[in-house]
Design an enzyme around this catalytic site. Structure first.
Site, PDB file in Angstrom:
ATOM      1  N   TYR A 101       0.868  -1.178   0.000  1.00 42.34           N
ATOM      2  CA  TYR A 101       0.000   0.000   0.000  1.00 42.34           C
ATOM      3  C   TYR A 101       0.905   1.228   0.000  1.00 42.34           C
ATOM      4  O   TYR A 101       1.516   1.572   1.004  1.00 42.34           O
ATOM      5  CB  TYR A 101      -0.889   0.033   1.241  1.00 42.34           C
ATOM      6  CG  TYR A 101      -1.937  -1.050   1.315  1.00 42.34           C
ATOM      7  CD1 TYR A 101      -2.305  -1.796   0.197  1.00 42.34           C
ATOM      8  CD2 TYR A 101      -2.573  -1.335   2.517  1.00 42.34           C
ATOM      9  CE1 TYR A 101      -3.272  -2.780   0.288  1.00 42.34           C
ATOM     10  CE2 TYR A 101      -3.552  -2.317   2.607  1.00 42.34           C
ATOM     11  CZ  TYR A 101      -3.890  -3.041   1.491  1.00 42.34           C
ATOM     12  OH  TYR A 101      -4.854  -4.022   1.592  1.00 42.34           O
TER      13      TYR A 101
ATOM     14  N   GLY B  38     -15.922  -1.189  -1.335  1.00 34.72           N
ATOM     15  CA  GLY B  38     -14.628  -0.803  -1.872  1.00 34.72           C
ATOM     16  C   GLY B  38     -14.703   0.445  -2.721  1.00 34.72           C
ATOM     17  O   GLY B  38     -15.291   1.465  -2.335  1.00 34.72           O
TER      18      GLY B  38
ATOM     19  N   THR C  42     -16.393   0.949  -5.254  1.00 41.13           N
ATOM     20  CA  THR C  42     -17.773   1.192  -5.698  1.00 41.13           C
ATOM     21  C   THR C  42     -18.688   0.961  -4.498  1.00 41.13           C
ATOM     22  O   THR C  42     -19.127  -0.160  -4.248  1.00 41.13           O
ATOM     23  CB  THR C  42     -18.170   0.240  -6.847  1.00 41.13           C
ATOM     24  OG1 THR C  42     -17.201   0.350  -7.895  1.00 41.13           O
ATOM     25  CG2 THR C  42     -19.545   0.598  -7.384  1.00 41.13           C
TER      26      THR C  42
END
Length: 294
Positions: free
Chosen positions: A63, A217, A219
């Site tokens: 990340y 997430g 969407t």
């Protein structure tokens, strides 16, 4: 302040954690790449999470890359004794922000050491092997070599517990023949219910299931039924979606992510939200409708 313990606790490895945790993915920049827009705000979210009783953080050194782990270290090190930090290996980021598989033993050794260094620890609490198949759907295939490589690092004392991410039931069984599996992290929420059977299978074994994208997430979940239930419950749709997951099975551990202290507090408030049997039945129907549509 919300009593986060109202949601209960469940074992993660050799420790019980509160079922409402926190996922750090959104603390990196756009597309989970580069530094955060507001570094101080990111640090504040991490500190607020722990101050609110969160004792389960989910992260990964890919990340950013490296960004979220470095933020966690800056915000929280030295870590509280009860804090369990779960990370993932199995991918690297390209210069174009792409997500690329990195599951060769040498890749995994490098990734584990990157996590150790950036988190500032000598041993990682839990390491999930992220299986890079289809984007957010598991695909069958042997994971013997990469999981065995992680099991060797566990024997060396660099990892306490092992888990899987984006895995099938067969892969969970294969991994369990190599080393104990502490948790499985797959896509699952009100709409995406493909892992219903796997959740129940893991519950019978006392293994934690950790849904990623519990709120949809990139969407966010949208449903008239969800909005109606939320209105009747005096809550937000996202709080209801989290409360439904907590009711779905006792082995579900939640790691909703946010870069906002306000949203963090809203998510944690789901620990105390009670849903009626009628509301639960309406919410269950969302997944059935989605399955029928597909």
């Amino acid at each position: 302040m919300t009593d986060i313990k109202a949601a209960g606790a469940f074992p993660l490895g050799d420790r019980k954690v509160n079922r409402l945790g926190y996922g750090a993915m959104q603390l990196a920049g756009p597309g989970v790449f580069g530094p955060p827009r507001d570094r101080d705000a990111a640090l504040a979210v991490l500190r607020e999470a722990v101050a609110s009783g969160v004792d389960h953080l989910d992260t990964s050194d890919f990340y950013g890359p490296h960004v979220t782990n470095q933020l966690i270290r800056e915000a929280l090190h030295p870590y509280p004794d009860n804090l369990v930090i779960v990370t993932k290996v199995g991918a690297v980021r390209g210069a174009d922000a792409s997500w690329n598989p990195a599951m060769a033993p040498a890749d995994l050794v490098r990734a584990v050491h990157d996590n150790l260094r950036n988190l500032g620890v000598e041993t990682l609490d839990v390491v999930n092997l992220r299986i890079m198949g289809r984007v957010h759907e598991p695909s069958e295939g042997s994971i013997e070599q990469p999981f065995a490589a992680l099991a060797e690092l566990q024997r060396q004392g660099l990892i306490r517990h092992l888990g899987l991410s984006n895995a099938t039931s067969a892969q969970v069984a294969q991994a369990g023949g190599i080393a104990e599996v502490a948790c499985v992290q797959n896509l699952y929420n009100l709409v995406h219910r493909a892992d219903d059977a796997l959740i129940d299978e893991l519950a019978d074994k006392g293994v934690a299931f950790v849904p990623f994208f519990p709120l949809g997430g990139f969407t966010p979940l949208q449903s008239t039924i969800l909005s109606d239930v939320a209105r009747d419950a005096g809550a937000t749709p996202m709080q209801v979606a989290l409360a439904w997951l907590l009711r779905r099975a006792p082995n579900i551990l939640l790691i909703p992510g946010t870069s906002s202290v306000r949203h963090l507090r809203e998510n944690i408030a789901a620990a105390e939200l009670k849903l009626s049997h009628e509301a639960l039945a309406k919410l269950d129907a969302i997944g059935k409708q989605s399955a029928a549509a597909n």
